[in-house]
Every structure is written in C-alpha cells, then in structure tokens.
Design a protein around this motif. Structure first.
Motif, PDB file in Angstrom:
ATOM      1  N   ASP A   1       4.462   9.733 -27.325  1.00  0.00           N
ATOM      2  CA  ASP A   1       3.269  10.406 -27.858  1.00  0.00           C
ATOM      3  C   ASP A   1       2.274  10.382 -27.223  1.00  0.00           C
ATOM      4  N   ARG A   2       1.383   9.391 -26.896  1.00  0.00           N
ATOM      5  CA  ARG A   2       0.507   8.678 -26.528  1.00  0.00           C
ATOM      6  C   ARG A   2       0.775   8.447 -25.181  1.00  0.00           C
ATOM      7  N   ARG A   3       1.679   8.290 -24.062  1.00  0.00           N
ATOM      8  CA  ARG A   3       2.051   8.201 -23.028  1.00  0.00           C
ATOM      9  C   ARG A   3       1.587   9.703 -22.772  1.00  0.00           C
ATOM     10  N   LYS A   4       2.389  10.760 -23.502  1.00  0.00           N
ATOM     11  CA  LYS A   4       2.558  11.804 -22.810  1.00  0.00           C
ATOM     12  C   LYS A   4       1.370  13.311 -22.146  1.00  0.00           C
ATOM     13  N   THR A   5       0.446  12.465 -23.818  1.00  0.00           N
ATOM     14  CA  THR A   5      -0.575  12.773 -24.107  1.00  0.00           C
ATOM     15  C   THR A   5      -1.813  12.781 -22.873  1.00  0.00           C
ATOM     16  N   LEU A   6      -1.654  10.860 -22.272  1.00  0.00           N
ATOM     17  CA  LEU A   6      -2.152  10.389 -21.532  1.00  0.00           C
ATOM     18  C   LEU A   6      -1.870  11.945 -20.357  1.00  0.00           C
ATOM     19  N   SER A   7      -0.268  11.572 -20.398  1.00  0.00           N
ATOM     20  CA  SER A   7       0.262  12.130 -18.691  1.00  0.00           C
ATOM     21  C   SER A   7      -0.992  13.348 -18.875  1.00  0.00           C
ATOM     22  N   ARG A   8      -0.762  14.295 -19.848  1.00  0.00           N
ATOM     23  CA  ARG A   8      -1.182  15.527 -19.905  1.00  0.00           C
ATOM     24  C   ARG A   8      -2.839  15.074 -19.534  1.00  0.00           C
ATOM     25  N   ILE A   9      -3.636  14.524 -19.694  1.00  0.00           N
ATOM     26  CA  ILE A   9      -4.811  14.015 -19.700  1.00  0.00           C
ATOM     27  C   ILE A   9      -5.304  13.899 -18.132  1.00  0.00           C
ATOM     28  N   VAL A  10      -3.698  13.169 -17.557  1.00  0.00           N
ATOM     29  CA  VAL A  10      -5.079  12.422 -16.406  1.00  0.00           C
ATOM     30  C   VAL A  10      -4.167  13.526 -15.375  1.00  0.00           C
ATOM     31  N   ALA A  11      -3.169  14.550 -15.746  1.00  0.00           N
ATOM     32  CA  ALA A  11      -2.449  15.532 -14.735  1.00  0.00           C
ATOM     33  C   ALA A  11      -3.365  16.667 -14.027  1.00  0.00           C
ATOM     34  N   GLN A  12      -4.305  17.106 -15.460  1.00  0.00           N
ATOM     35  CA  GLN A  12      -4.731  18.164 -16.102  1.00  0.00           C
ATOM     36  C   GLN A  12      -6.405  18.219 -15.399  1.00  0.00           C
ATOM     37  N   HIS A  13      -6.815  16.703 -15.946  1.00  0.00           N
ATOM     38  CA  HIS A  13      -8.381  16.461 -16.273  1.00  0.00           C
ATOM     39  C   HIS A  13      -9.071  15.383 -15.477  1.00  0.00           C
TER      40      HIS A  13
ATOM     41  N   GLY B   1      -0.538  18.281  -5.243  1.00  0.00           N
ATOM     42  CA  GLY B   1      -0.119  19.342  -5.746  1.00  0.00           C
ATOM     43  C   GLY B   1       0.384  18.633  -7.381  1.00  0.00           C
ATOM     44  N   ARG B   2      -0.543  18.001  -7.994  1.00  0.00           N
ATOM     45  CA  ARG B   2      -0.115  18.088  -9.430  1.00  0.00           C
ATOM     46  C   ARG B   2      -0.852  19.552 -10.418  1.00  0.00           C
ATOM     47  N   LEU B   3      -1.391  19.363 -11.068  1.00  0.00           N
ATOM     48  CA  LEU B   3      -2.228  21.150 -11.972  1.00  0.00           C
ATOM     49  C   LEU B   3      -3.391  20.064 -11.620  1.00  0.00           C
ATOM     50  N   ASP B   4      -4.298  21.365 -10.891  1.00  0.00           N
ATOM     51  CA  ASP B   4      -5.949  21.688 -10.651  1.00  0.00           C
ATOM     52  C   ASP B   4      -6.425  21.026 -12.012  1.00  0.00           C
TER      53      ASP B   4
ATOM     54  N   ARG C   1       0.788  -0.855   0.069  1.00  0.00           N
ATOM     55  CA  ARG C   1      -0.128   0.263  -0.127  1.00  0.00           C
ATOM     56  C   ARG C   1       0.876   1.458  -0.490  1.00  0.00           C
ATOM     57  N   PHE C   2       1.788   1.131   0.926  1.00  0.00           N
ATOM     58  CA  PHE C   2       2.670   2.377   1.059  1.00  0.00           C
ATOM     59  C   PHE C   2       3.580   2.650  -0.944  1.00  0.00           C
ATOM     60  N   LEU C   3       3.720   1.540  -1.452  1.00  0.00           N
ATOM     61  CA  LEU C   3       4.501   1.838  -2.930  1.00  0.00           C
ATOM     62  C   LEU C   3       3.844   2.522  -3.037  1.00  0.00           C
ATOM     63  N   GLY C   4       1.933   2.173  -3.371  1.00  0.00           N
ATOM     64  CA  GLY C   4       1.425   2.009  -4.094  1.00  0.00           C
ATOM     65  C   GLY C   4       0.696   3.698  -4.236  1.00  0.00           C
ATOM     66  N   LEU C   5       0.867   4.050  -3.034  1.00  0.00           N
ATOM     67  CA  LEU C   5       0.913   5.132  -2.854  1.00  0.00           C
ATOM     68  C   LEU C   5       2.093   6.730  -3.571  1.00  0.00           C
ATOM     69  N   LEU C   6       2.975   5.864  -3.117  1.00  0.00           N
ATOM     70  CA  LEU C   6       3.968   6.446  -4.506  1.00  0.00           C
ATOM     71  C   LEU C   6       3.933   6.533  -5.373  1.00  0.00           C
ATOM     72  N   VAL C   7       3.203   5.814  -6.198  1.00  0.00           N
ATOM     73  CA  VAL C   7       3.198   6.193  -7.722  1.00  0.00           C
ATOM     74  C   VAL C   7       2.500   7.916  -7.796  1.00  0.00           C
ATOM     75  N   LEU C   8       2.745   8.335  -8.618  1.00  0.00           N
ATOM     76  CA  LEU C   8       2.228   9.750  -8.196  1.00  0.00           C
ATOM     77  C   LEU C   8       2.787  10.307  -9.926  1.00  0.00           C
ATOM     78  N   PRO C   9       1.853  10.741 -10.881  1.00  0.00           N
ATOM     79  CA  PRO C   9       2.643  10.878 -12.155  1.00  0.00           C
ATOM     80  C   PRO C   9       2.992  11.979 -12.444  1.00  0.00           C
ATOM     81  N   VAL C  10       4.542  11.797 -12.785  1.00  0.00           N
ATOM     82  CA  VAL C  10       5.595  12.440 -12.884  1.00  0.00           C
ATOM     83  C   VAL C  10       5.486  13.343 -14.441  1.00  0.00           C
ATOM     84  N   LEU C  11       5.333  14.883 -14.361  1.00  0.00           N
ATOM     85  CA  LEU C  11       4.878  15.694 -15.354  1.00  0.00           C
ATOM     86  C   LEU C  11       5.880  16.250 -16.101  1.00  0.00           C
ATOM     87  N   ALA C  12       7.300  15.775 -15.412  1.00  0.00           N
ATOM     88  CA  ALA C  12       8.410  16.376 -16.669  1.00  0.00           C
ATOM     89  C   ALA C  12       9.330  14.906 -16.752  1.00  0.00           C
ATOM     90  N   ALA C  13      10.475  15.541 -16.755  1.00  0.00           N
ATOM     91  CA  ALA C  13      10.945  14.374 -16.906  1.00  0.00           C
ATOM     92  C   ALA C  13      12.209  14.687 -15.786  1.00  0.00           C
TER      93      ALA C  13
END
Length: 696
Positions: free
Chosen positions: A124-136, A98-101, A5-17
C-alpha cells in the motif's frame, strides 16, 4: 555516455501493473524500427525512429509503448553512440513526459503523504508513493523535507528519505535549496538523500557544505554525498561551471524532463516554490550557482560577472515574452530590480561578463552588457575591444558607442574601428532576421551567404544548445531554419523546444533536409523544408509577412550611434569613416534615428553630404522636426564651407514656401549661417520682407 547512465534513464515509474492498449500507429512504428534494428538494418532503424519522433507522438502513447517494450533493445540502440544515442534519449524523454502531469495541490499532497506514512502494508505504501511521484513530483518535496528535521522520530525520517529518493531527479533542486536549513540534523539528512540520489547537479553544493558547515555530521554526510555525485576539487570552480552549464542550457544539467515551472527558495524554515517562465528557468538556476560561488569566494570576478550576465539575460527574455503578448509585469519589476546587481557588479565584472558573451557568441546579452558598461567604464576595456572586433553586429555597435563616450569623457581619441562600427550601426537597417541551427557547417555557411545577398541578417548556431540559447537572446527573429544534422540534440527535440518558448511558438520554422519522408513526418510542426541555399526563395513570403516586426532595439542603437558620432565630431575627431552610415541613417529612417544623424552631419558633414540633407529638407511628407534638423545641418555645413549657389536656392525655396513658421525660421537661420555673397543675401532679405500695418 556510460551504459549505467543509459540504464538510469530507463528507470521510469510504472503507474500500472501492465500497459493499457495504445494507438496502433505509434506502437507499430516503434516495433517496425526495432525490427529493422534486430535485422541489422541500423540506418533504416534510425531513420524510422527519427520519423516517429518527427510526427510529435503523444508522450502518453510513447510512455505506454515504452512500458510494453524490450528495454534491452533500447539499451543496445543507445549504446551504438552518436545519433543513435541522441534519438534513443529523445524517445525516453518523451516517455518520461508521458507520465501524469504533476500538480501543485497542497491539500491533495498532504492527504497522500499522510496516507503514505499511515499505510498498513509495504504494498500500500508503494502504491501511494507511486501516485505521489507521478502526480505531484517535486511539489511533494516540502512535506517530506519538513520531516527530515524530526530527530525524535528516526523511522519517519527514514521513510521520508525513501520517498524523496523515489522522486529522484525532480527532488534535486528543492533538496539543494533545503541545505540552507538552520537545523543541522535536517541538513545532514538532506545531504544524505542527495548523496543517495547521486545527481551531479548537487555536487558543488555538497562539496561546499563538506568544507564550510559547522556540524561534523553534516560535513561527513556532505562529503560522502559529494563523492557519490562525482564532485571533487574546488567547489567554487564547480559552481562556476554549473552556472555556465545552466546559462547555456547544456544537456548535462537541463534535459526536457529537468525543466520545471518553479524554482525553490528557503524562507521561514521551509521550502517555498516561486513560479518562473520556462525561458528564464535556466537563468535563475545559473544565478543561484554564481551567487553560491560568490559566497565562497567574494573576490571571484567570474562569479560577479555571471550574476551580471544572468540579470541582463533575464531582463531581455522577459522583454521578449512581453513583446509576444505574455503578462510578465510582476516579473519585469523584479528583473528591473535585479539589474541593480549589474550596476553594483562594477566595470571589471561587467567587462568579464562581456568577454564571456563574446566567447560564446551571445550577441544580444553582450550588447546589453556593453551598453551598461558604457555608463560605468572610465577607460577602454578588453571586453569592449573584443566585442568591437568579434562580437557580431549589435554587440560591436554597442561597444563602439561605449568606447566613443569613454573617449569623449576622458578627452582621448577613438580608434578608426570605433568610428567605422558607429557608422555601420547608424546606417544598419535590420529588417530581416534568420536563425540557422545546423551541425552541417558548410550548408550553414552557404545559407548565411545566400541570405546576406538578399539583405537578411542570418546567425548560425552549430549545436542545438547554442541555437536554443540564441532564441532567448536575439530579438525579432523572422524565421528559424533547423537542420537534420545536429550534434548534441535531435532535430525533433530542437523543434519541440522552440514551440515550448512562448516568444517563438508561432515563428515560421523550416527543416533543412533532402529527406522528403522526414520532412513530411513533421507535418504542421514546420512550415516547409528545403535542402540548402538553393531553396531560400521559399522564405520570401515569410519575410514579407513579418517585415513590420519589432526592430526597436536596432533603431535605438542606430540613434545612439549617431549621437556618439556627433559627440566625437564636436571634439574635433575625424569621423569620415562614419559618413556613409550617417547618410543611410537619414534616408527614409524614423525621426528618432534621422534627427541625431543630421545633428552629426551638421558637425562633420562635407559638401558631398549636402544633397542628401537637402532631400530631407525638401521632403514635404517628412515631419517638421526632421526637416528643421536638416535645415540646421545644411546651415552648419554652409557656415564652414563655401557651397554652391544651388544649395542656398534650395533652402530659399523652403523659406519662401508654404511650410510652418518654425520650419521657415530654421531655413532662414540656415541661410543666415551660410557663407553667401552680398547679392545672394540681398535676395534672401527681399524674399522675407514683411510690412506691418493695414491699407485703407
């Protein structure tokens, strides 16, 4: 909590390299805390992390610190247990926030979803998906859920499922709602996606679907998904537990990052977001869980009781928001209609809901349920009896009113405890209220006693969850006292959630601690600090400033209690135990309380009651209405008992004074009803002589 569970909580989307530069104070404070940890100075590391969180660091800064940190150190900190775990979890919650609202912008979401499916490369698909997850976040779910029903395009369905899995816990509520789809292929894919995410909140819904769906494929996918979510056994029992967890806002279903501004409905074959205030978000989810339980087990009393409890709680919270200046008019109308469920649930379900409230110390909700139950019940119930003796001041008072009316309507006797509680409710002056949220039971007990000595009604919650629940259920809280020792949440998390509630974001909040450095770290998030009962003098200015806050509900209860005493007295019941309360109710109280109390005194008062009544009658600053009620009361007592001559003289003073004609009429009628000697009555008649005609 398990290491996984701890490891799961640590999985936060990385918005930049790589992390961008962040303010040195947050970074240095965090690095210093971990340095202390590495050197084995665990308590100092814990204190440093607590001070960091107390300073209310910007979530974006915390997120960037987290990205640049050694996650293994955080895992080690978390696995230490107890306060270490709670502090580390709170740090990760702040990082997640702290991720984008996320934004509910359907046009932008549509463009990004099209870009996602049309991407020419995996990168490219992963990059777009990261934006979707973080922004929406969850707002993108409807676009992907729609695709899950396209049986003719399995590749597109697979990619939509992958996207929903990436949205992860934020997708759980919309996906649970989408299980209501009429399309079996879509239901199967939704169930599979929920199973892959593996969130326990979906377990009950998947387990129910596994046994009730008409499609073999759906049942199989739901069964597998339920197992992945850790669900087994009776789906009804799981829904009931889930509803109770949501009601109490327990951390296993609602952490900070689990809250949302919307709940989801399935309407016209698609997901539709419905905006709700944060304070009732948990109630809406709880209500859905209880309705799901009722759908599976129509005879479930607990399910019906849960629905009634949530409906009452929602209406109470919206009233608190409205009192705080929030515009909730449209929602209030819906909540009023929702109260129809309370009436339709019937007395047995309401009584079960009342017992739930008594057991959990849910005083305000229980009081409202008791009031409703008084209109429906035809006999004393277990819940009313439990509330009467163990439900706290407001719940006990409402239970007493309900039991009194039941006794009157059924021509039965009310217990001495009913009369006693009616008297307390009629005479109670709720002028100062404090809520103590503290895991240090002895400190809280000492504080409650000290505050009681100063006329303050104090309620103690031993956990953060109980305290936050009480915020939505107590009205007119003047001050919040939050301890530095809370067993289920960090003190910082409790303070933050208090400030997130619009009804209490400006309520003075004090920290209970002897650690001056910790108190200083909170800055203007708190209004002060002290170590225990010896420091309550610091609260006096707060109480003086907030003395005029809304006490309408307490006053309304006092009026109803007085009327209930009057009704009992009219049946010949012994209400002597309520006399002190009735006398307190006429001592400078509002007309809405004093007038029914005077009516009760007229029926049941004694010679010992008369002086207090005469004080009201002769008070030239009081309204005519209350003075007339006082005249009626003393006249009624004087008609039953032989009173001293001084009493009739006092009434004659009003009759012969310069008051209004209605007041003089009431005084005359009082004298007419009193047992007066012939000489005294002749004197009265001489005093009211009026000759008609004019002189030359």
């Amino acid at each position: 909590m398990s290491r996984s569970r701890f490891l799961g909580l640590l999985v936060l989307p990385v918005l930049a390299a790589s992390a961008t530069a962040f303010p040195q104070d947050v970074a240095s404070d965090f690095d210093a805390a971990l340095d202390l940890w590495e050197r084995g100075r665990k308590q100092e590391a814990l204190d440093a992390m607590r001070r960091l969180l107390a300073s209310d660091p910007d979530p974006g800064e915390v997120y960037r610190v987290y990205i640049d940190s050694d996650s293994q150190k955080i895992i080690d900190f978390m696995t230490e247990g107890d306060e270490y775990t709670r502090v580390a979890e709170r740090f990760l919650e702040r990082a997640s926030l702290g991720r984008l609202d996320i934004q509910d912008d359907d046009d932008t979401i549509q463009g990004l979803v099209s870009e996602y499916f049309g991407a020419s490369s995996t990168a490219d698909r992963r990059k777009t998906l990261s934006r979707i997850v973080a922004q929406h976040g969850e707002y993108a779910c409807p676009r992907f859920v729609n695709i899950l029903g396209l049986e003719s395009d399995p590749d597109r369905v697979r990619d939509a499922m992958l996207a929903l899995q990436s949205i992860s816990s934020r997708a759980v509520q919309p996906l649970i709602t989408a299980l209501a789809s009429e399309n079996a292929y879509q239901r199967r894919n939704v169930a599979m996606t929920l199973g892959i995410i593996g969130d326990p909140r979906a377990g009950a819904s998947l387990l129910a679907l596994a046994s009730t769906d008409s499609d073999d494929g759906v049942r199989s996918a739901a069964a597998t998904g339920a197992a992945n979510c850790g669900a087994s056994g009776d789906a009804v029992a799981l829904f009931l537990q889930l509803g109770d967890d949501y009601h109490h806002r327990r951390a296993n279903v609602l952490r900070d990052l689990d809250y949302s501004d919307v709940v989801w409905d399935w309407d016209g074959g698609k997901l539709v977001a419905r905006a709700v205030p944060r304070s009732v978000y948990n109630n809406e989810l709880a209500k859905d869980a209880f309705y799901s339980a009722l759908g599976l087990a129509p005879d479930s009393m607990d399910a019906a009781a849960g629905i009634a409890r949530e409906s009452v709680d929602i209406q109470g919270k919206l009233a608190a928001l409205e009192s705080a200046g929030q515009d909730v008019s449209e929602m209030s109308d819906a909540a009023a209609e929702g109260m129809l469920a309370v009436l339709a649930a019937g007395p047995d379900a309401l009584d079960r809901a009342l017992q739930m409230s008594v057991a959990s110390g849910d005083s305000a909700t229980g009081a409202r349920i008791a009031e409703q139950l008084g209109h429906l019940a035809t006999r004393p119930t277990d819940g009313l009896q439990a509330a009467l003796v163990g439900g706290g001041a407001s719940m006990a008072g409402e239970a007493a009113v309900a039991l009194a009316h039941i006794a009157v309507s059924t021509n039965t006797s009310a217990s001495t405890e009913v009369v006693n509680q009616l008297g307390k409710a009629a005479g109670r002056r709720v002028v100062k209220v404090a809520l103590i949220i503290d895991g240090d039971a002895q400190r809280a007990t000492d504080l409650v006693a000290a505050l009681d000595g100063q006329g303050v009604l104090a309620q103690h919650a031993g956990t953060g969850a109980q305290g936050l629940l009480a915020l939505g259920q107590l009205s007119g809280i003047d001050v919040l006292l939050v301890g530095d020792d809370i067993p289920d949440l960090t003190t910082d998390a409790v303070v933050a959630r208090i400030r997130q509630n619009p009804a209490y974001d400006a309520t003075p909040t004090f920290l209970l601690t002897a650690d001056e450095d910790l108190a200083e770290a909170y800055g203007d998030r708190i209004q002060g600090s002290f170590a225990g009962a010896d420091g309550i003098d610091a609260l006096q200015e707060v109480f003086d400033a907030r003395l005029d806050d809304n006490r309408a509900r307490a006053d309304a209860l006092a009026a109803r209690a007085a009327m209930a005493i009057s009704a009992l007295a009219a049946t010949g019941a012994d209400v002597n135990l309520a006399m002190d309360g009735l006398m307190a109710a006429i001592d400078g109280r509002r007309d809405g309380i004093a007038i029914p109390a005077l009516a009760a005194l007229g029926k049941a008062g004694t010679a010992g009651s008369v002086d207090g009544i005469l004080a009201v009658l002769n008070n030239g600053d009081a309204s005519d209405d209350v003075r007339i009620a006082a005249a009626n009361a003393v006249g009624a007592i004087g008609g039953r008992l032989d009173l001293a001559e001084a009493v009739s003289n006092s009434v004659r003073d009003v009759l012969n004074g310069d008051g209004s004609l209605p007041l003089k009429s009431a005084a005359a009628a009082a004298l007419g009803r009193m047992n007066l000697g012939s000489a005294a009555r002749a004197g009265v008649l001489q005093g009211v002589r009026v000759d008609i005609g004019s002189s030359e």
